[in-house]
Scaffold this active site. Structure first.
Site, short mmCIF file in Angstrom:
data_model
loop_
_atom_site.label_atom_id
_atom_site.label_comp_id
_atom_site.label_asym_id
_atom_site.label_seq_id
_atom_site.Cartn_x
_atom_site.Cartn_y
_atom_site.Cartn_z
N LEU A 138 -17.20 -3.78 2.28
CA LEU A 138 -18.31 -2.82 1.87
C LEU A 138 -18.32 -3.24 0.36
O LEU A 138 -19.16 -2.60 -0.30
CB LEU A 138 -18.02 -1.46 2.02
CG LEU A 138 -17.94 -1.26 3.69
CD1 LEU A 138 -17.47 0.41 3.88
CD2 LEU A 138 -19.20 -1.46 4.43
N ASN A 146 -18.85 4.21 10.17
CA ASN A 146 -18.43 2.65 10.35
C ASN A 146 -18.19 2.09 11.65
O ASN A 146 -18.11 0.97 11.75
CB ASN A 146 -17.22 2.50 9.35
CG ASN A 146 -17.33 2.77 7.91
OD1 ASN A 146 -18.78 2.83 7.53
ND2 ASN A 146 -16.39 3.19 6.80
N LYS A 187 -12.43 0.37 4.74
CA LYS A 187 -11.53 1.39 4.61
C LYS A 187 -12.36 2.75 4.53
O LYS A 187 -13.43 2.72 3.74
CB LYS A 187 -10.83 1.12 3.30
CG LYS A 187 -9.91 2.38 3.00
CD LYS A 187 -10.56 3.29 1.79
CE LYS A 187 -9.75 4.50 1.61
NZ LYS A 187 -10.26 5.25 0.51
N SER A 188 -11.91 3.76 5.18
CA SER A 188 -12.38 5.36 4.68
C SER A 188 -11.49 6.31 4.94
O SER A 188 -10.64 5.91 6.07
CB SER A 188 -13.78 5.47 5.54
OG SER A 188 -14.12 6.68 5.09
N TYR A 201 0.88 -1.17 -0.03
CA TYR A 201 0.00 -0.07 0.16
C TYR A 201 0.97 1.23 0.08
O TYR A 201 0.30 2.32 -0.13
CB TYR A 201 -0.86 0.02 1.21
CG TYR A 201 -1.97 -1.05 1.40
CD1 TYR A 201 -2.15 -2.09 0.36
CD2 TYR A 201 -2.60 -1.38 2.70
CE1 TYR A 201 -2.85 -3.18 0.47
CE2 TYR A 201 -3.36 -2.37 2.63
CZ TYR A 201 -3.69 -3.32 1.61
OH TYR A 201 -4.49 -4.37 1.71
N ILE A 231 -12.85 -5.05 8.20
CA ILE A 231 -11.64 -3.76 8.26
C ILE A 231 -12.24 -2.95 7.13
O ILE A 231 -11.42 -2.49 6.05
CB ILE A 231 -10.19 -4.44 7.82
CG1 ILE A 231 -10.09 -5.21 6.66
CG2 ILE A 231 -9.53 -4.74 9.16
CD1 ILE A 231 -8.63 -5.53 6.25
N ARG A 273 -17.39 9.22 7.40
CA ARG A 273 -17.52 7.74 7.27
C ARG A 273 -16.62 7.03 8.27
O ARG A 273 -17.18 5.92 8.69
CB ARG A 273 -17.24 7.26 5.94
CG ARG A 273 -18.38 7.78 4.85
CD ARG A 273 -18.20 7.14 3.48
NE ARG A 273 -17.21 7.75 2.68
CZ ARG A 273 -17.27 9.17 2.25
NH1 ARG A 273 -18.52 9.79 2.20
NH2 ARG A 273 -16.35 9.70 1.51
N1 LIG Z 1 -5.41 -8.87 1.63
C1 LIG Z 1 -5.97 -8.42 0.53
O1 LIG Z 1 -5.46 -8.85 -0.42
C2 LIG Z 1 -6.78 -6.98 0.62
C3 LIG Z 1 -7.11 -6.66 -0.75
C4 LIG Z 1 -7.97 -5.50 -0.55
C5 LIG Z 1 -8.30 -4.98 0.60
N2 LIG Z 1 -7.68 -5.37 1.62
C6 LIG Z 1 -7.81 -4.72 3.01
O2 LIG Z 1 -9.19 -4.60 3.39
C7 LIG Z 1 -9.65 -2.98 3.41
C8 LIG Z 1 -10.94 -2.73 3.03
O3 LIG Z 1 -10.99 -3.06 1.57
P1 LIG Z 1 -11.29 -2.11 0.57
O4 LIG Z 1 -10.48 -0.66 0.89
O5 LIG Z 1 -10.70 -2.48 -0.98
O6 LIG Z 1 -12.96 -1.74 0.36
P2 LIG Z 1 -14.06 -1.52 1.38
O7 LIG Z 1 -13.70 -1.19 2.68
O8 LIG Z 1 -15.33 -2.46 1.14
O9 LIG Z 1 -14.70 -0.14 0.78
C9 LIG Z 1 -13.89 1.33 0.94
C10 LIG Z 1 -14.64 2.02 -0.15
O10 LIG Z 1 -15.71 2.22 0.47
C11 LIG Z 1 -16.03 3.86 0.70
N3 LIG Z 1 -16.74 3.96 1.96
C12 LIG Z 1 -16.30 3.78 3.34
N4 LIG Z 1 -17.11 3.88 4.20
C13 LIG Z 1 -18.30 3.88 3.63
C14 LIG Z 1 -19.66 4.12 3.97
N5 LIG Z 1 -19.93 3.74 5.32
N6 LIG Z 1 -20.47 4.33 2.97
C15 LIG Z 1 -20.32 4.40 1.78
N7 LIG Z 1 -19.09 4.18 1.30
C16 LIG Z 1 -18.09 3.93 2.17
C17 LIG Z 1 -14.67 4.15 0.91
O11 LIG Z 1 -14.69 5.59 0.65
P3 LIG Z 1 -14.11 6.80 1.50
O12 LIG Z 1 -12.68 6.38 1.83
O13 LIG Z 1 -14.22 8.02 0.44
O14 LIG Z 1 -14.84 6.86 2.66
C18 LIG Z 1 -13.93 3.53 -0.26
O15 LIG Z 1 -14.27 4.10 -1.40
C19 LIG Z 1 -8.36 -2.41 2.67
O16 LIG Z 1 -8.43 -1.10 2.92
C20 LIG Z 1 -7.22 -3.12 2.86
O17 LIG Z 1 -6.78 -2.84 4.28
C21 LIG Z 1 -6.70 -6.41 1.57
#
Ligand SMILES: NC(=O)c1ccc[n+]([C@@H]2O[C@H](COP(=O)([O-])OP(=O)(O)OC[C@H]3O[C@@H](n4cnc5c(N)ncnc54)[C@H](OP(=O)(O)O)[C@@H]3O)[C@@H](O)[C@H]2O)c1
Length: 289
Positions: free
Chosen positions: A204, A254, A244-245, A68, A242, A250
């Site tokens: 999410l 969350n 992400k925001s 990251y 986990i 948000r």
């Molecule tokens: N191990 C792996 O291979 C792997 C792969 C992907 C991710 N991850 C981990 O998992 C974490 C989460 O996954 P992710 O970042 O891909 O996706 P996520 O948490 O499902 O979604 C994040 C997205 O949703 C928005 N968001 C956050 N809270 C919200 C809410 N309450 N309502 C509406 N939209 C909201 C965020 O925008 P804003 O930031 O503008 O709020 C961002 O665009 C990552 O940050 C990382 O730490 C691990």
């Protein structure tokens, strides 16, 4: 990479009582907070302030990765919040015993932590054949006291089986893509059968699955937002989660998931949201980074 409009206001972040939040017992005798902040795509130069804001608001865990590019920002925040449970990951290009040892040193240096709470192999990369050697490095680092707990991400059943058969050491958890459109029932059950906890990434659905009618209806019923309903859905099933925001509103939103429950009817309705094309990320068998 899109820039967030984060303007930290640490004074406005209100700390929530510890006892509201849940912890999950791991198979090595330790415990992990069930909810943490993901920082994938959080801009490196904003990460420290965002993680500080989240910690002040009450988050107890942060999930980063060498990939990251923001471990140093997380490390800055950890200086102010030394009790925050810190998770980072071994990138695919650093797999193999010696490379993993060096990569861990680099991550620990950036995180400015003597001991990392949880270190994960990021992808199984089955074609590389390096998962077992990498796992042996993680086992050594744990035995040396540099890591409290060791785990994996994106491992499928045969990858987990191979790791355990060849080393006798189980990962504490398997962090996998998991959200209402991609519910991973089989892999979750397999993890459970081995006493390996399931952690949901993209919990999410990267924000994509939150606009549907079913989630909106359940959100109205409980006076919560769609995001809170989906996070609660994870908690009800025992997933570690986990979201992400990089947006303070948000980040607070969350965390507002510990004062209500979903009922059987809510859970049954969300179960119907599974889609054949629900996966948004790479397939762990063919991922090529
Ligand atoms: N191990 C792996 O291979 C792997 C792969 C992907 C991710 N991850 C981990 O998992 C974490 C989460 O996954 P992710 O970042 O891909 O996706 P996520 O948490 O499902 O979604 C994040 C997205 O949703 C928005 N968001 C956050 N809270 C919200 C809410 N309450 N309502 C509406 N939209 C909201 C965020 O925008 P804003 O930031 O503008 O709020 C961002 O665009 C990552 O940050 C990382 O730490 C691990």
């Amino acid at each position: 990479m899109s820039r967030s409009t984060f303007t930290p206001d640490l004074e406005s972040a209100t700390s929530r009582a510890d006892e509201q939040q849940l912890h999950i017992a791991l198979n090595d005798g330790t415990r992990i907070p069930q909810l943490g902040l993901g920082v994938y795509k959080t801009p490196a130069d904003e990460t420290a302030e965002i993680v500080r804001y989240a910690a002040k608001a009450g988050y107890q865990m942060v999930d980063t990765a060498a990939f990251y590019g923001n471990e140093s920002g997380v490390g800055d925040a950890l200086q102010d919040f030394p009790d925050l449970y810190a998770v980072t990951k071994l990138w695919t290009q650093d797999m193999g015993y010696d490379k993993a040892m060096r990569a861990f040193d680099e991550s620990a240096r950036k995180l400015r932590r003597e001991v990392i709470d949880l270190y994960l192999i990021h992808w199984p990369m089955p074609k590389s054949g390096l998962a077992v050697e990498s796992w042996k490095a993680l086992i050594k680092l744990k035995n040396d006291g540099r890591i409290r707990s060791i785990g994996v991400c994106n491992f499928q059943q045969e990858h987990l089986t191979q790791l355990i058969e060849e080393t006798g050491v189980k990962p504490v958890l398997n962090q996998i893509e998991l959200h209402p459109a991609f519910q991973q029932r089989e892999l979750r059950a397999f993890n459970d059968s081995l006493d390996i906890r399931t952690e949901a990434w993209s919990p999410l659905g990267q924000g994509g699955g939150l606009g549907g009618e079913i989630i909106a209806g359940i959100a109205d019923k409980h006076g919560k937002t769609p995001g809170q309903i989906v996070i609660r859905w994870h908690l009800e099933q025992g997933n570690i989660v986990i979201p992400k925001s990089a947006n303070p509103k948000r980040i607070d939103e969350n965390l507002g998931v510990f004062d209500f429950h979903l009922d059987d009817d809510d859970m049954k309705r969300i179960a119907t949201l599974e889609r054949k094309d629900g996966r948004t990320g790479p397939d762990p068998y063919t991922a090529d980074f």
